[in-house]
Design a protein around this motif. Sequence first.
Motif, PDB file in Angstrom:
ATOM      1  N   ARG A   1       0.867  -1.175   0.000  1.00 44.62           N
ATOM      2  CA  ARG A   1       0.000   0.000   0.000  1.00 44.62           C
ATOM      3  C   ARG A   1       0.901   1.220   0.000  1.00 44.62           C
ATOM      4  N   PRO A   2       0.398   2.402  -0.352  1.00 45.51           N
ATOM      5  CA  PRO A   2       1.264   3.583  -0.364  1.00 45.51           C
ATOM      6  C   PRO A   2       1.983   3.779   0.966  1.00 45.51           C
ATOM      7  N   GLY A   3       3.307   3.835   0.900  1.00 42.38           N
ATOM      8  CA  GLY A   3       4.117   4.041   2.094  1.00 42.38           C
ATOM      9  C   GLY A   3       4.359   2.791   2.898  1.00 42.38           C
ATOM     10  N   ARG A   4       3.720   1.683   2.516  1.00 43.15           N
ATOM     11  CA  ARG A   4       3.839   0.431   3.263  1.00 43.15           C
ATOM     12  C   ARG A   4       4.038  -0.724   2.281  1.00 43.15           C
ATOM     13  N   PRO A   5       5.240  -0.831   1.708  1.00 38.37           N
ATOM     14  CA  PRO A   5       5.483  -1.851   0.687  1.00 38.37           C
ATOM     15  C   PRO A   5       5.502  -3.250   1.287  1.00 38.37           C
ATOM     16  N   GLU A   6       5.250  -4.228   0.439  1.00 34.87           N
ATOM     17  CA  GLU A   6       5.346  -5.615   0.888  1.00 34.87           C
ATOM     18  C   GLU A   6       6.748  -5.870   1.439  1.00 34.87           C
ATOM     19  N   GLY A   7       6.793  -6.515   2.588  1.00 32.95           N
ATOM     20  CA  GLY A   7       8.085  -6.795   3.210  1.00 32.95           C
ATOM     21  C   GLY A   7       8.099  -6.381   4.662  1.00 32.95           C
ATOM     22  N   GLY A   8       9.298  -6.261   5.212  1.00 33.44           N
ATOM     23  CA  GLY A   8       9.471  -5.932   6.618  1.00 33.44           C
ATOM     24  C   GLY A   8       8.802  -4.622   6.993  1.00 33.44           C
ATOM     25  N   GLU A   9       8.257  -4.585   8.210  1.00 36.55           N
ATOM     26  CA  GLU A   9       7.547  -3.380   8.646  1.00 36.55           C
ATOM     27  C   GLU A   9       7.820  -3.081  10.114  1.00 36.55           C
ATOM     28  N   ALA A  10       7.817  -1.794  10.419  1.00 33.16           N
ATOM     29  CA  ALA A  10       7.894  -1.316  11.803  1.00 33.16           C
ATOM     30  C   ALA A  10       6.479  -1.167  12.331  1.00 33.16           C
ATOM     31  N   GLN A  11       6.228  -1.725  13.486  1.00 36.95           N
ATOM     32  CA  GLN A  11       4.896  -1.655  14.081  1.00 36.95           C
ATOM     33  C   GLN A  11       5.021  -1.294  15.560  1.00 36.95           C
ATOM     34  N   GLY A  12       4.344  -0.235  15.945  1.00 34.80           N
ATOM     35  CA  GLY A  12       4.316   0.161  17.347  1.00 34.80           C
ATOM     36  C   GLY A  12       5.423   1.089  17.779  1.00 34.80           C
ATOM     37  N   ILE A  13       6.451   1.270  16.963  1.00 35.20           N
ATOM     38  CA  ILE A  13       7.579   2.070  17.450  1.00 35.20           C
ATOM     39  C   ILE A  13       7.341   3.567  17.315  1.00 35.20           C
ATOM     40  N   ARG A  14       6.496   3.987  16.384  1.00 33.96           N
ATOM     41  CA  ARG A  14       6.148   5.418  16.361  1.00 33.96           C
ATOM     42  C   ARG A  14       5.359   5.780  17.606  1.00 33.96           C
ATOM     43  N   ALA A  15       4.440   4.907  18.000  1.00 34.27           N
ATOM     44  CA  ALA A  15       3.660   5.154  19.219  1.00 34.27           C
ATOM     45  C   ALA A  15       4.554   5.158  20.440  1.00 34.27           C
ATOM     46  N   ALA A  16       5.473   4.196  20.513  1.00 31.27           N
ATOM     47  CA  ALA A  16       6.376   4.119  21.663  1.00 31.27           C
ATOM     48  C   ALA A  16       7.295   5.335  21.720  1.00 31.27           C
ATOM     49  N   PHE A  17       7.791   5.764  20.566  1.00 29.68           N
ATOM     50  CA  PHE A  17       8.680   6.929  20.542  1.00 29.68           C
ATOM     51  C   PHE A  17       7.951   8.181  21.013  1.00 29.68           C
TER      52      PHE A  17
END
Length: 466
Positions: free
Chosen positions: A441-457
């Motif tokens: 999807r736009p900005g979220r290509p197939e493959g590895g992803e960061a999840q939760g770290i923007r919220a934690a930061f």
Amino acid sequence: MFDHIIASEKSSNPIRITAVAEADFKNWLGKQTNGHQAWVKSSGYEGKRGTHLALPGEAGAYQTVVISYVDDAKTQWDFAALPGALPAGEYILTDDVTENDAVCEKAVLGLYLGGYRFDRYRKSDASTAKRALFAIPANEAAKRAENIARGIGLARDLINIPANDMGPEELEAAARRLGEEFGAKVTSIVGEDLNKRNFPAIYTVGKGSDRDPRLIDLRWGDESAPKITLVGKGVCFDTGGYDLKPSSNMLLMKKDMGGSAQVLGLARMIMAAGIPVRLRVLIPAVENMVSGKAYRPSDILKTRKGITVEVGNTDAEGRLVLSDALTEAVAENPEMLLDFATLTGAARVALGLGLPALFSNNDDLANGLLENGLALNDPMWRLPLWDDYRPMLDSKAADMNNISGSPYGGAIIAALFLDRFAEGAKAWAHIDLMAWNPSSRPGRPEGGEAQGIRAAFKLIADRYGK
């Protein structure tokens, strides 16, 4: 990683990107020239969020791109399609974006993430000259967005690298490079030394591989500052051990070190922002392999905490290596302890791939993560540390088992296992995540992803920032 981004002063005669709030589109259109109004109407452009239209200049070539957005948690994704959709050229955000601090940060983040590419292993004649290039303003909002993007990009890159080039040693090297960049101290305990220094669970899980297991330890910041500790599961490849995974389930197991990628990405954000904390990152890095040295079902393992664990399943290895790391983390009594792990398929069954499961012993911490996650479109969903399920980890031969005999509540059971080793932590949260996009999807290509770290930061920055 982000070769489509250039500094604003390097741009010459750029094409302007003007952003229009979806609700204000009709008003904006009424202020345009008759020619542009006719162009918009003939194009069928309706100003829906995330859509764009090129407007022609006097000489025919277009000089402006209008992009429609909604100012909410998903704004960055409204801008993220532009890097892949616009033709080659230099583009710049107009003042209507750059002077709105909140929108500017989201827009720049979208432009960064929308152009992310992992092409380490692909031969290509593509160059930046053949891509749309985006001149980024030199303001604080853009700097914040760049910091977030580079943390996410680091996490994505580490996950996307295949296991032949991302074993425990290479993961340590990545942590050391990060440490060198920001003046952090990185040490490791490797191989047999894990046993000698009382990290037996990490050693036992990792000894089946020819690539030595290790505990990676990064420390940064003033020793007198509030202590924040991050723990990341670093299983660089997971065959399942003697409880072998079917081949279809093994295809994505290069991402089983996704928890370690999250904490290194988050650590990068924290250090780059200069948040005055005493940061510690602990990564138990192993491969879960099958060999004459590998641990077996029904083996009984020792742990750093002194708890013995009967192995009900060798494919529940992540919680075993995390047990030693959490015990070490709790010993320093940090103000906040977060662990990230690609831990259970049960969490994915319960919540799907895009919604990490959150467990915590502290309501204030859990609520902060949840609220920031929703505000930033980096969501998590809290599941309970349900006391009634604790006996399901009982063992007749050891202090506890690493699995339950029941097929139900697997994510909760795994979190309850970790809870035994996080006991005494002031504020601990466990995030069970996928770390992978199955499609693009736009900005979220197939493959590895960061999840939760923007919220934690955001939570850490708000609580401990300058």
